[in-house]
Scaffold this active site. Sequence first.
Site, short mmCIF file in Angstrom:
data_model
loop_
_atom_site.label_atom_id
_atom_site.label_comp_id
_atom_site.label_asym_id
_atom_site.label_seq_id
_atom_site.Cartn_x
_atom_site.Cartn_y
_atom_site.Cartn_z
N SER A 82 -3.37 21.64 2.35
CA SER A 82 -3.91 22.26 1.14
C SER A 82 -4.18 23.72 1.44
CB SER A 82 -5.20 21.57 0.70
OG SER A 82 -5.68 22.14 -0.52
N GLU A 83 -3.87 24.61 0.48
CA GLU A 83 -3.91 26.04 0.75
C GLU A 83 -5.30 26.59 1.05
OE1 GLU A 83 -3.85 28.66 -3.17
OE2 GLU A 83 -2.36 27.07 -3.28
N ASN A 84 -6.35 25.83 0.71
CA ASN A 84 -7.70 26.31 1.03
C ASN A 84 -8.06 26.06 2.50
OD1 ASN A 84 -7.73 23.55 0.20
ND2 ASN A 84 -9.95 23.59 0.07
N GLY A 85 -7.12 25.50 3.29
CA GLY A 85 -7.33 25.39 4.72
C GLY A 85 -7.56 23.98 5.23
N SER A 128 -4.36 29.37 6.78
CA SER A 128 -3.57 28.54 5.88
C SER A 128 -2.45 29.34 5.24
CB SER A 128 -4.48 27.93 4.80
OG SER A 128 -3.73 27.09 3.94
#
Length: 219
Positions: free
Chosen positions: A51-54, A93
């Site tokens: 997920s792009e938020n890490g 990320s």
Amino acid sequence: MKTAYQPRTKSQLAARLAADIPAGAYVNLGIGMPTLVANHIPVGREIVLQSENGILGMGPAPADGLEDYDLVNAGKQPITLLPGGAFFHQADSFAMMRGGHLDIAVLGAFQVSAQGDLANWSTGDARAIPAVGGAMDLAIGAKAAWVMMDLLNKDGRSKVVKRCTYPLTGVRCIKRIYTDLATLECSPHGLRLIDTVDGLSRAELERLINLPITETNAQ
């Protein structure tokens, strides 16, 4: 108007897409419908979800009552973390996304052109989000970008189009389109058919999309 075919439910569509993800793949699930794919990874197939938020190593959605709102995906939905999973700084990320380290990005869309152009961040509505966000990084940075969406919009018009009329996220970046009625491949020569739901013919699908579609095995 009654039809001879039944669209896939969102869960069925998620399962259809998940079935095509190869073992060992690193996959980003975009905000919205793509997050459902986490609930349908085939048993015994190791796939690493990002997920792009890490987050790396996401599992399926938690059971009701077991949500931990300190552990959420980019859409602020609670998630589970599989053994070996990790969470980390968002800058790391995005370095992962931009550096070509993801095998597949699964994205939602407002429109996709037959050649694979993607429009998924704005319809021009003044109330829409003000910027493209991480979608363009995913569309261009992943080794393959797939779209998951309903084929028709709320007005009954195809979201697969000859040319996108909404602001573009990426140019010729989408390889496959997974919809509730059919699975399509984008190519420089236009759309190729992978499959349709039972009862939907290629001719009827072409009528819905208003574009020619080539059979997958056609030369």
